[in-house]
Design a protein around this motif. Structure first.
Motif, PDB file in Angstrom:
ATOM      1  N   THR B  77       0.820  -1.324   0.018  1.00  0.00           N
ATOM      2  CA  THR B  77      -0.045   0.039  -0.059  1.00  0.00           C
ATOM      3  C   THR B  77       1.009   1.245  -0.071  1.00  0.00           C
ATOM      4  OG1 THR B  77      -0.224  -0.096   2.472  1.00  0.00           O
ATOM      5  CG2 THR B  77      -2.093  -0.985   1.121  1.00  0.00           C
ATOM      6  N   THR B  78       2.106   1.174  -0.480  1.00  0.00           N
ATOM      7  CA  THR B  78       3.037   2.346  -0.619  1.00  0.00           C
ATOM      8  C   THR B  78       3.545   3.515   0.280  1.00  0.00           C
ATOM      9  OG1 THR B  78       1.495   3.852  -1.740  1.00  0.00           O
ATOM     10  CG2 THR B  78       2.221   1.948  -2.996  1.00  0.00           C
ATOM     11  N   THR B 181       3.844   8.700   0.518  1.00  0.00           N
ATOM     12  CA  THR B 181       3.528   7.643  -0.478  1.00  0.00           C
ATOM     13  C   THR B 181       4.527   7.569  -1.780  1.00  0.00           C
ATOM     14  OG1 THR B 181       1.741   8.697  -1.604  1.00  0.00           O
ATOM     15  CG2 THR B 181       1.169   6.972   0.248  1.00  0.00           C
ATOM     16  N   ARG B 183       4.754   5.761  -5.976  1.00  0.00           N
ATOM     17  CA  ARG B 183       4.234   4.877  -6.848  1.00  0.00           C
ATOM     18  C   ARG B 183       5.035   3.491  -6.814  1.00  0.00           C
ATOM     19  NH1 ARG B 183       1.329   2.183 -10.105  1.00  0.00           N
ATOM     20  NH2 ARG B 183       1.506   2.410 -12.296  1.00  0.00           N
ATOM     21  N   GLN B 287      -4.975   7.739  -0.518  1.00  0.00           N
ATOM     22  CA  GLN B 287      -5.811   8.025  -1.778  1.00  0.00           C
ATOM     23  C   GLN B 287      -4.793   7.998  -2.893  1.00  0.00           C
ATOM     24  OE1 GLN B 287      -8.693  11.348  -2.325  1.00  0.00           O
ATOM     25  NE2 GLN B 287      -9.743  10.247  -4.033  1.00  0.00           N
ATOM     26  N   SER B 288      -4.820   6.973  -4.029  1.00  0.00           N
ATOM     27  CA  SER B 288      -3.947   7.406  -4.997  1.00  0.00           C
ATOM     28  C   SER B 288      -3.958   8.401  -6.057  1.00  0.00           C
ATOM     29  CB  SER B 288      -3.875   5.851  -5.682  1.00  0.00           C
ATOM     30  OG  SER B 288      -5.238   5.855  -6.669  1.00  0.00           O
ATOM     31  N   ASP B 289      -3.306   8.851  -6.736  1.00  0.00           N
ATOM     32  CA  ASP B 289      -3.363   9.795  -7.814  1.00  0.00           C
ATOM     33  C   ASP B 289      -4.635   9.514  -8.748  1.00  0.00           C
ATOM     34  OD1 ASP B 289      -1.552  10.819  -6.250  1.00  0.00           O
ATOM     35  OD2 ASP B 289       0.114  11.070  -7.845  1.00  0.00           O
ATOM     36  N   VAL B 294      -6.742   3.391  -1.244  1.00  0.00           N
ATOM     37  CA  VAL B 294      -5.888   2.172  -1.379  1.00  0.00           C
ATOM     38  C   VAL B 294      -5.816   1.709   0.270  1.00  0.00           C
ATOM     39  CG1 VAL B 294      -3.283   1.489  -1.508  1.00  0.00           C
ATOM     40  CG2 VAL B 294      -4.266   3.029  -3.170  1.00  0.00           C
TER      41      VAL B 294
END
Lengths: 97, 417
Positions: B77-78, B181, B183, B287-289, B294
């Motif tokens: 989960t980065t 975070t 990627r 929240q991912s881009d 996530v």
């Protein structure tokens, strides 16, 4: 969620059980005679088998008793459960018990 | 290596983007290398990159049984942070965080490192005391970490529910502002591309089936599904499969491999500005881009290599998240998956020489290895190149379990990383 066959109660959902890790690790009869390496091996070293794994479970939210299971860690299929004091079946002993 | 820049993008745009090269080669294995790295995840690729870039060892192969970024590197989960309790942990995780800060520039690859802040929530008096202790310990180590009141938590992360009669009320939180975070796929691809440019052979679909040793004990090479390859130094960085690989050389380790699950929601507009973690109720969310939430869950209770896990584990995490962030109750989840994490008894990694000459191991990162990727690779490369640990990873031995010098982050951080 696994379905686990408690040898005393029958098939129940995994949520009723606690996992006790690798089975058949005997506590050394005379701990004081062990070297530090032997004691660390007893406490910490595990086979972590990819394949058939013999492990302890406890029917914590049921009868409360410990038992053993032979489970394939590549599929999570439980081949057999058996009571404490019994050995894994011969056909299941390819992996170190 | 084709350099990425605004200019190269513009130039390629004028020719219909037809001129981009493969980012790394797909070479046949050579008969031998100076160093073989077993495992082409983030840690293994970083090790190869730093061996070539900082330690002058360029005749290196990375052997990956699947494909680059297909294991835990693409499944986590980065989350990145360094606010660990003990000095040893602070040393290695902060080493990694400092490398994260310049990584996109160093690799000429946008790893999208985003220091948006990691907020660890406290739900009971024990959490409050433990996190405040962390804050003080971190400050002594020069690592940023600060205590926020419930109101300050709400201000920092507005979607949080801090009032009302909650099963797990938010009593405050520890915030590391430099945490955040990155990627994860880009990290693997960026290291692979940069290592390849320095001459490292990245060999995918190449599973190690045996580690060969000389009669005198030292390693001489590996057998693989693509033939035998010689090397006098072998670094094993195989995460959940480490026990299996090390067993080939007769080395037992204090590891157990568990499934750890994650899941993502449908994409939504930007709503969640930071990373929120709750060790007590096993929930990790950002929240991912792309807009997906996530979400990370806890591990299953039994060892397994199946790369999946029980749905009740995920349900437990979603229960907690729905209470923490009521706005998410109507979010739909798109996918879930599992990765196999290798866990040590003290929840700290092993980055060390082994009893076998020429064989090195980097494992035991458990549920929190992604954040350490650059630091782990850098110190492991140093250890292999010099045949001795550097001072950052010197405490992370196998022998610490024999000697009692454990680095017990498990007790310190309650459960998870």
């Amino acid at each position: 969620m696994l379905l686990i066959n408690c040898p005393y109660c029958g098939s129940r959902p995994e949520a009723e059980f606690a996992n006790g890790g690798q089975a058949h690790i005997a506590r050394p009869a005379d701990p004081m005679s062990l070297t530090d390496d032997e004691w660390a091996a007893y406490l910490y070293m595990r086979d972590n088998i990819k394949g058939l794994h013999h492990e302890r479970w406890r029917h914590a939210n049921g009868c409360g008793r410990f038992f053993n299971a032979s489970r394939d860690t590549t599929t999570d299929v439980i081949k057999r459960t058996y009571r404490m004091g019994e050995r894994p079946e011969a056909e299941h002993q390819g992996a170190k018990p | 290596m084709q350099k990425f820049s605004a200019l190269s993008l513009l130039r390629a745009g004028l020719t219909g983007h037809a001129g981009w090269q493969r980012q790394w080669r797909s070479p046949e294995p050579k008969p031998g290398y100076d160093v073989i790295i077993v495992g082409g995840g983030g840690h293994g690729l970083a090790t190869a990159y730093y061996l070539a870039s900082r330690y002058g060892v360029k005749n290196v192969a990375v052997l990956e049984k699947g494909w680059i970024g297909g294991g835990n590197t693409g499944r986590n989960t980065t989350i990145i942070r360094s606010n660990y309790l003990f000095d040893e942990s602070a040393g290695i995780y902060e080493h990694a965080l400092k490398l994260w800060e310049g990584l996109s520039q160093e690799l000429n690859y946008n790893v999208m490192y985003s220091p948006r802040g990691v907020l660890m929530l406290a739900h009971n008096i024990h959490d409050v005391q433990s996190f405040k202790r962390h804050v003080h310990a971190n400050r002594l180590n020069g690592i940023d970490n600060e205590w926020l009141s419930p109101e300050e938590c709400k201000e920092f992360c507005p979607p949080l529910n801090v009032g009302g009669a909650m099963r797990y009320p938010i009593l405050g939180g520890a915030l590391q502002r430099r945490g955040g975070t990155a990627r994860h796929d880009a990290v693997a691809w960026g290291y692979a591309r940069a290592a390849d440019a320095l001459g490292v052979d990245i060999i995918e679909n190449c599973e190690v089936t045996d580690i060969r040793r000389a009669p005198t004990g030292e390693v001489v090479g590996v057998d693989t599904t693509r033939g035998s390859i010689n090397a006098k130094r072998i670094g094993v960085v195989a995460a959940g499969n480490t026990s299996t690989v090390m067993n080939m050389a007769g080395v037992r380790l204090p590891l157990e491999s568990f499934p750890l699950q994650a899941l993502v929601s449908e994409p939504v507009k930007p709503i969640f500005p930071c990373v929120v973690m709750s060790n007590t109720i096993h929930a990790y969310i950002s929240q991912s881009d792309k807009g997906e939430m996530v979400i990370g869950a806890g591990t299953d209770v039994y060892t397994s290599y199946t790369q999946r896990g029980g749905l009740h584990i995920v349900n437990h995490t979603l229960d907690a998240i729905c209470e923490l962030v009521p706005a998410f109750r109507r979010l739909r989840m798109l996918r879930n998956w599992g990765g196999i994490v290798d866990v040590t008894p003290d929840r700290s990694p092993i980055v060390a020489k082994t009893p076998v000459s020429g064989l090195y191991v980097n494992c035991g990162w458990g549920t929190g290895g992604f954040k350490a990727t650059p630091g782990s690779g850098e110190v492991f490369a140093s250890t292999i190149a010099k045949d001795e640990p550097n001072k950052i990873n010197a405490p992370f031995t196998i022998e610490r379990f024999r000697d009692g010098a454990v680095i017990d982050e498990a007790a310190a951080a309650a459960v998870a990383h």
